[in-house]
Design a protein around this motif. Structure first.
Motif, short mmCIF file in Angstrom:
data_model
loop_
_atom_site.label_atom_id
_atom_site.label_comp_id
_atom_site.label_asym_id
_atom_site.label_seq_id
_atom_site.Cartn_x
_atom_site.Cartn_y
_atom_site.Cartn_z
N ASP A 1 0.82 -1.22 0.00
CA ASP A 1 0.00 0.00 0.00
C ASP A 1 0.85 1.27 0.00
O ASP A 1 0.47 2.28 0.58
N ASP A 2 2.03 1.20 -0.59
CA ASP A 2 2.96 2.34 -0.66
C ASP A 2 3.52 2.75 0.70
O ASP A 2 4.16 3.80 0.82
N ILE A 3 3.31 1.94 1.73
CA ILE A 3 3.89 2.25 3.04
C ILE A 3 5.42 2.30 2.93
O ILE A 3 6.06 3.28 3.32
N SER A 4 6.00 1.23 2.43
CA SER A 4 7.47 1.18 2.36
C SER A 4 8.02 1.86 1.12
O SER A 4 9.13 2.40 1.14
N ASN A 5 7.24 1.87 0.03
CA ASN A 5 7.74 2.46 -1.20
C ASN A 5 7.74 3.99 -1.20
O ASN A 5 8.58 4.62 -1.85
N LYS A 6 6.80 4.61 -0.46
CA LYS A 6 6.68 6.08 -0.50
C LYS A 6 6.58 6.72 0.88
O LYS A 6 7.29 7.67 1.18
N LEU A 7 5.66 6.22 1.72
CA LEU A 7 5.35 6.93 2.96
C LEU A 7 6.53 7.03 3.90
O LEU A 7 6.75 8.08 4.53
N VAL A 8 7.30 5.96 4.04
CA VAL A 8 8.41 5.97 5.00
C VAL A 8 9.42 7.07 4.67
O VAL A 8 9.86 7.81 5.55
N PHE A 9 9.79 7.19 3.41
CA PHE A 9 10.76 8.22 3.04
C PHE A 9 10.19 9.61 3.29
O PHE A 9 10.88 10.50 3.82
N MET A 10 8.94 9.84 2.92
CA MET A 10 8.34 11.16 3.10
C MET A 10 8.26 11.55 4.57
O MET A 10 8.51 12.69 4.94
N SER A 11 7.89 10.62 5.44
CA SER A 11 7.65 10.95 6.84
C SER A 11 8.91 10.93 7.71
O SER A 11 8.96 11.59 8.74
N SER A 12 9.92 10.15 7.30
CA SER A 12 11.10 9.99 8.16
C SER A 12 12.39 10.53 7.54
O SER A 12 13.36 10.77 8.25
N GLY A 13 12.41 10.68 6.21
CA GLY A 13 13.64 11.07 5.54
C GLY A 13 14.60 9.91 5.34
O GLY A 13 15.67 10.08 4.75
N ILE A 14 14.24 8.74 5.82
CA ILE A 14 15.10 7.56 5.66
C ILE A 14 14.76 6.87 4.34
O ILE A 14 13.59 6.59 4.05
N ASP A 15 15.78 6.63 3.55
CA ASP A 15 15.60 5.99 2.25
C ASP A 15 15.48 4.48 2.47
O ASP A 15 16.46 3.74 2.40
N TYR A 16 14.25 4.04 2.73
CA TYR A 16 13.99 2.65 3.11
C TYR A 16 14.35 1.68 1.98
O TYR A 16 14.88 0.60 2.21
N LEU A 17 14.08 2.08 0.75
CA LEU A 17 14.40 1.21 -0.39
C LEU A 17 15.90 1.04 -0.53
O LEU A 17 16.39 -0.06 -0.82
N LYS A 18 16.65 2.11 -0.31
CA LYS A 18 18.12 2.00 -0.34
C LYS A 18 18.60 1.07 0.77
O LYS A 18 19.53 0.28 0.59
N CYS A 19 17.95 1.15 1.94
CA CYS A 19 18.30 0.24 3.04
C CYS A 19 18.14 -1.21 2.61
O CYS A 19 19.02 -2.06 2.88
N MET A 20 17.04 -1.53 1.95
CA MET A 20 16.79 -2.90 1.50
C MET A 20 17.86 -3.36 0.51
O MET A 20 18.37 -4.49 0.58
N ILE A 21 18.20 -2.48 -0.42
CA ILE A 21 19.22 -2.81 -1.42
C ILE A 21 20.58 -3.00 -0.76
O ILE A 21 21.32 -3.95 -1.07
N ASP A 22 20.92 -2.12 0.18
CA ASP A 22 22.22 -2.21 0.86
C ASP A 22 22.32 -3.49 1.69
O ASP A 22 23.40 -4.10 1.77
N VAL A 23 21.23 -3.91 2.31
CA VAL A 23 21.25 -5.18 3.05
C VAL A 23 21.51 -6.33 2.08
O VAL A 23 22.33 -7.22 2.35
#
Length: 369
Positions: free
Chosen positions: A270-292
């Protein structure tokens, strides 16, 4: 030299992580059926191989020297990620662990004694009604609220069992219904260390199916409860044996008491991880997944103060939002809006929606403001 990353799946759910990998200058190889593969033109290499042909994917990834494998917001692709990573000795949670944790009853058995986390009474249904009323009945390996029902008495229980049995061969779990508000928790794990990234408030329909009708970040909770979440969720993930990747944990809370609802081994849909997390926290969640996945993760630094991001879904249950949707055009907080049909249908799972509205602001946007 560019890092080489395999991405499992090419549907709209994987589009943001494909874009992120391209933005990071990573060489991407995407595996999926060609029909409906919207990611095909934004990756470096596309292989029209079914995600269920895991050994073929392993063979190709080995031949091209893939250094990590990733997906997001999908249980099916998360399974493949774990398998391919294990077969190629890349970073990831063991495949056997990921598969076993799809069973909600098994997860309950692993996590019932975690300090700070309550567990509702529950049992695997084997033909006997143990009279835990009110209760929630659901498939042991269901997703997106499909097959979930609420039962207050024996009559409703029989109907709930029948509903949970549709297209389900995984068994059924019956759980005591817990009063309280629902949250979801996005986290990232790397080599067994777990970091909570963001907490989401959920708008849900009432019984019987508890369909998700909206998400808002950050959650409106006390600092005390947020601190408790930061402690309890890593305990939960460790007890489950989860070591590497994103996770989406659903809980209920009443006061400062937390109760586990479900644990999902991928970023929230539902775009929680794809969009909302970055907008609300400034943390690039998708980059985190890729880096892991590439075994190069560094724990992110959270912004001192972020914004408020959220999404509303349009269904028959939220028909009262139609004027809000119509009046949102031109607002500075509106990010995206779609109305798929004016003939609103009642939603029985998270797959059935007639539109959405995505916002970002310095405060939570509600129909009143």
């Amino acid at each position: 030299m560019k890092k080489k990353l395999a991405i499992i799946g090419a549907s709209t759910g994987q589009y943001p992580i494909c874009l992120k990998a391209r933005e990071l200058g990573i060489e991407t190889s995407c595996f999926a059926w060609e029909q409906g593969a919207v990611c095909k033109d934004i990756v470096d290499h596309f292989y029209p191989i079914s995600i269920f042909d895991m050994d073929k994917i392993v063979e190709v990834c080995k031949s091209i020297g893939v250094e990590g494998v990733v997906s997001n917001a999908s249980d099916s692709t998360a399974d493949v990620v774990a398998y391919v990573a294990e077969m190629l000795h890349l970073n990831g949670t063991p495949y056997k662990t990921v598969i076993s944790l799809h069973d909600k009853y098994y997860v309950r058995s692993l996590t019932e004694s975690i300090d700070g986390l309550g567990s509702p009474r529950n049992y695997r249904y084997e033909g006997m009604d143990l009279h835990i009323y009110p209760c929630v009945v659901k498939p042991c390996t269901g997703r997106a609220k499909k097959g979930v029902s609420f039962a207050r008495d024996e009559s409703e229980f029989e109907d709930a069992i029948s509903y949970a049995s549709i297209d389900n061969d995984s068994g059924i779990i019956v759980e005591e219904f817990i009063e309280g508000k629902e949250l979801s928790i996005e986290s990232i794990s790397f080599h067994g260390k777990h970091t909570v990234i963001q907490v989401t408030d959920k708008d849900s329909s009432s019984a019987p199916h508890f369909v998700e009708l909206g998400h808002h970040q950050p959650a409106d909770i006390s600092e005390r409860l947020r601190s408790k979440i930061d402690i309890v969720i890593p305990r939960l993930l460790s007890a489950m044996g989860y070591t590497d990747g994103a996770s989406h944990i659903e809980v209920k809370y009443k006061g400062d008491d937390l109760y586990l609802i479900e644990a999902n081994l991928r970023g929230g849909g539902d775009d929680i991880s794809n969009k909302l997390v970055f907008m609300s926290s400034g943390i690039d969640y998708l980059k985190c997944m890729i880096d892991v996945a590439l075994n190069q993760f560094v724990e992110p630094v959270k912004m001192a103060s972020g914004g408020f991001a959220g999404i509303y879904y349009l269904t028959k249950q939220t028909s009262y939002l139609l004027p809000f949707f119509e009046e949102a055009t031109g607002k500075d907080w509106l990010i995206q809006k779609e109305i798929h049909s004016g003939d609103l249908k009642e939603s029985h799972s998270n797959y059935e929606r007639d539109g959405f509205l995505l916002y970002f602001s310095d405060h939570k946007i509600t129909p009143k403001n």
